[in-house]
Design an enzyme around this catalytic site. Structure first.
Site, PDB file in Angstrom:
ATOM      1  N   ARG A  28       0.828  -1.216   0.000  1.00  0.00           N
ATOM      2  CA  ARG A  28       0.000   0.000   0.000  1.00  0.00           C
ATOM      3  C   ARG A  28       0.857   1.258   0.000  1.00  0.00           C
ATOM      4  NH1 ARG A  28      -2.844  -4.211   1.902  1.00  0.00           N
ATOM      5  NH2 ARG A  28      -5.123  -4.179   2.026  1.00  0.00           N
ATOM      6  N   GLY A  95      -1.690 -11.721  -4.872  1.00  0.00           N
ATOM      7  CA  GLY A  95      -3.122 -11.411  -4.933  1.00  0.00           C
ATOM      8  C   GLY A  95      -3.398  -9.969  -4.548  1.00  0.00           C
ATOM      9  N   ARG A 123      -6.844 -18.162  -8.782  1.00  0.00           N
ATOM     10  CA  ARG A 123      -7.506 -17.427  -7.695  1.00  0.00           C
ATOM     11  C   ARG A 123      -8.635 -16.551  -8.247  1.00  0.00           C
ATOM     12  NH1 ARG A 123      -3.131 -15.184  -3.566  1.00  0.00           N
ATOM     13  NH2 ARG A 123      -5.029 -14.918  -2.361  1.00  0.00           N
ATOM     14  N   GLN A 170      -8.691  -7.219   0.575  1.00  0.00           N
ATOM     15  CA  GLN A 170      -8.269  -6.910  -0.798  1.00  0.00           C
ATOM     16  C   GLN A 170      -9.433  -6.353  -1.598  1.00  0.00           C
ATOM     17  OE1 GLN A 170      -6.522 -10.546  -2.294  1.00  0.00           O
ATOM     18  NE2 GLN A 170      -4.663 -10.293  -1.074  1.00  0.00           N
ATOM     19  N   ASP A 316      -4.134 -15.404   7.642  1.00  0.00           N
ATOM     20  CA  ASP A 316      -2.856 -15.879   7.105  1.00  0.00           C
ATOM     21  C   ASP A 316      -2.070 -16.709   8.124  1.00  0.00           C
ATOM     22  OD1 ASP A 316      -3.409 -14.644   4.710  1.00  0.00           O
ATOM     23  OD2 ASP A 316      -2.295 -12.818   5.194  1.00  0.00           O
ATOM     24  N   LYS A 343      -6.488 -19.216  -1.230  1.00  0.00           N
ATOM     25  CA  LYS A 343      -5.235 -18.506  -0.965  1.00  0.00           C
ATOM     26  C   LYS A 343      -4.164 -18.993  -1.954  1.00  0.00           C
ATOM     27  CE  LYS A 343      -6.761 -15.908   2.276  1.00  0.00           C
ATOM     28  NZ  LYS A 343      -6.905 -14.468   2.008  1.00  0.00           N
ATOM     29  N   ARG A 347      -5.272 -23.899   1.245  1.00  0.00           N
ATOM     30  CA  ARG A 347      -4.529 -24.101   2.501  1.00  0.00           C
ATOM     31  C   ARG A 347      -5.197 -25.091   3.449  1.00  0.00           C
ATOM     32  NH1 ARG A 347      -2.165 -17.968   3.454  1.00  0.00           N
ATOM     33  NH2 ARG A 347      -0.408 -18.213   2.028  1.00  0.00           N
ATOM     34  N   ARG A 389       3.792 -19.403   3.065  1.00  0.00           N
ATOM     35  CA  ARG A 389       3.423 -19.646   4.463  1.00  0.00           C
ATOM     36  C   ARG A 389       3.411 -21.143   4.797  1.00  0.00           C
ATOM     37  NH1 ARG A 389       2.606 -14.490   5.729  1.00  0.00           N
ATOM     38  NH2 ARG A 389       1.287 -13.219   4.392  1.00  0.00           N
TER      39      ARG A 389
HETATM   40  C1  S3P Z   1      -4.411  -8.958   2.331  1.00  0.00           C
HETATM   41  C2  S3P Z   1      -5.662  -9.440   2.641  1.00  0.00           C
HETATM   42  C3  S3P Z   1      -5.942 -10.860   2.887  1.00  0.00           C
HETATM   43  C4  S3P Z   1      -4.681 -11.639   3.208  1.00  0.00           C
HETATM   44  C5  S3P Z   1      -3.577 -11.324   2.237  1.00  0.00           C
HETATM   45  C6  S3P Z   1      -3.233  -9.845   2.266  1.00  0.00           C
HETATM   46  C7  S3P Z   1      -4.248  -7.523   2.069  1.00  0.00           C
HETATM   47  O1  S3P Z   1      -6.508 -11.428   1.724  1.00  0.00           O
HETATM   48  O2  S3P Z   1      -4.942 -13.018   3.208  1.00  0.00           O
HETATM   49  O3  S3P Z   1      -2.408 -12.065   2.552  1.00  0.00           O
HETATM   50  O4  S3P Z   1      -3.083  -7.043   2.002  1.00  0.00           O
HETATM   51  O5  S3P Z   1      -5.261  -6.823   1.932  1.00  0.00           O
HETATM   52  P1  S3P Z   1      -8.104 -11.375   1.440  1.00  0.00           P
HETATM   53  O6  S3P Z   1      -8.501  -9.995   1.188  1.00  0.00           O
HETATM   54  O7  S3P Z   1      -8.284 -12.238   0.223  1.00  0.00           O
HETATM   55  O8  S3P Z   1      -8.751 -11.980   2.654  1.00  0.00           O
END
Ligand code: S3P
Length: 429
Positions: A28, A95, A123, A170, A316, A343, A347, A389
């Site tokens: 970010r 992701g 994904r 996300q 996570d 993920k 997982r 992980r």
């Molecule tokens: C993240 C949100 C999570 C997390 C990922 C990082 C983020 O994913 O599992 O490792 O930086 O916003 P999801 O939004 O798919 O839950």
């Protein structure tokens, strides 16, 4: 496909390590730096593969970014400073990069194509594509926009009120980036509270966003100003050592400078509930993200139930919590965690299969797993399946096994923790 021999039968862990920068916040910081006006500096940036993918994508979009190890300078020229890329944007394994970037590109009047690695290719992207289409972006991709390659032509956006079907930071963040550029006020409702780093950083970069319980409201047409981001250590990386400290006999370790944002500290709550010997030393009040040091000692653990609103606060950390549960007295049940299936790997399957190979008593359920604790782990050949992980969780599991443990695809660990094995070696007695 490299195979390495993991350290087993550890005599104990002691000493202190500084936890590397938070992955979510590092992504970010680059993104906000790129769309703000002025020079943003980032310290304690995580130079893991995922965050380097974010830098590479923004360079292709015309943003000048200088990165040396964990120091980054982003020369932002505002949202209008982004250009159409002449190359495909490759997000690698990340992701967060693809989903947040789509929210930014949704409001930009040009065309781009996004791809990633094999794992990204399976994904689901519909969760971001659907709201962004509703706001007015033109997006397509494999299987009607569900999977990469994704093609996106942004443009004028209209604000929406949207209820997230799954608790996902996300997706929330992607809509917030689009909402920043839309006409009107975008309102998002979450089914459970997810990490709020995006909201905090909008404020840090001079923007306004209103958070009220499970709802977030953002006014379009705001412009942001460069800032300095000092990234806290990643609690999701600290998690591996928190668990290691609790299960390896004769251990006492200090983890310095860990981010303690309450939307991320579910692991501390669960470990305390399981009887772990953990002390938190909070740092002086920080302006944007709370941090502190964590002390962990070898602990007598009991099983627990992990479910409901807790899940997004430790999503996570579930692989390593499953390992912790194998060493607790009694049964641990993890439920409401369907999201684990989408993920970096599925997982639920990878945790159950790999820990079973080491002799754990663990079974998969539709939305989580059940672990029967108190089992000694044994030697075996395991794989990260390309999931950072899973790789680190198995390296921690090896510490308490007597025989040899071989790990395939260990290089995946560099996605979020390139110096993981250095830090682990420094703690071994
Ligand atoms: C993240 C949100 C999570 C997390 C990922 C990082 C983020 O994913 O599992 O490792 O930086 O916003 P999801 O939004 O798919 O839950």
């Amino acid at each position: 496909m490299d195979q390495i021999q993991l350290h087993t039968n550890a005599a104990g862990l002691s000493g202190e390590i500084s936890i590397p920068g938070d992955k979510s916040i590092s992504h970010r910081a680059v993104m906000f730096g790129a769309i703000a006006t002025g020079t943003t500096t980032v310290t304690n940036f995580l130079p893991g593969d995922d965050c380097l993918s974010t830098i590479s994508c923004f360079r292709k979009l015309g943003v000048e970014i200088v990165q040396e190890d964990n120091m980054v300078t982003v020369y932002g020229k505002g949202l209008n400073g982004l250009n159409e890329s002449s190359e495909i944007l490759d997000v690698g394994n990340s992701g967060t990069t693809i989903r947040l970037l789509m929210g930014i590109l949704a409001g930009r009047p040009f065309h781009n194509v996004l791809i990633g690695d094999h794992s990204i290719g399976r994904r689901p992207m519909t969760r971001v594509v659907k709201p962004l289409l509703q706001m007015g972006a033109k997006i397509d991709g494999k299987n009607n926009g569900e999977f990469t390659p994704i093609s996106i032509r942004g443009g004028e956006l209209t604000a929406i009120e949207y209820t997230l079907p799954v608790a996902s930071a996300q997706v929330k963040s992607s809509i917030l980036f689009a909402g920043l550029q839309a006409n009107g006020t975008t309102i998002i409702h979450e089914p459970a509270k997810t990490r709020d780093h995006t909201e905090r950083m909008i404020r840090q970069f001079g923007g306004e966003v209103e958070s009220n319980g499970l709802s977030v409201k953002i006014q379009g047409g705001q412009s942001l100003t460069a800032s300095h981001v000092n990234v806290p250590g990643d609690i999701s990386s600290a998690a591996f050592f928190m668990v290691a400290g609790a299960i390896v006999p004769n251990s006492e370790i200090i983890l310095k400078n860990v981010g303690l944002n309450p939307t991320r500290t579910g692991i501390i709550d669960v470990m305390k509930e399981m009887g772990a010997d953990i002390t938190i030393l909070p740092n002086e009040a920080e302006q944007y993200e709370p941090t502190g040091d964590i002390i962990v000692r070898t602990s007598n653990l009991v099983g627990t139930v992990i479910e409901g609103e807790l899940i997004p606060r430790l999503i996570d950390e579930i692989p390593v919590l499953a390992l912790l549960a194998t060493q607790a007295k009694g049964k641990t049940i993890i439920k409401d965690a369907h999201e684990l299936k989408v993920k970096e790997t599925n997982r639920i399957d990878t945790v159950v299969n790999e820990l079973s190979k080491l002799g754990a008593s663990i079974e998969a359920t539709e939305d989580g797993m059940i672990i029967h604790g108190g089992t000694a782990l044994k030697s075996g050949e395991v794989s990260s399946h390309g999931d950072h992980r899973i790789g680190m969780m198995l390296a921690v599991a090896a510490l308490i096994t007597k025989g040899e443990v071989m790990l395939t695809d260990a290089e995946a660990i560099s996605v979020s923790y390139p110096k993981f094995f250095n830090d682990l070696n420094n703690l071994l007695r």
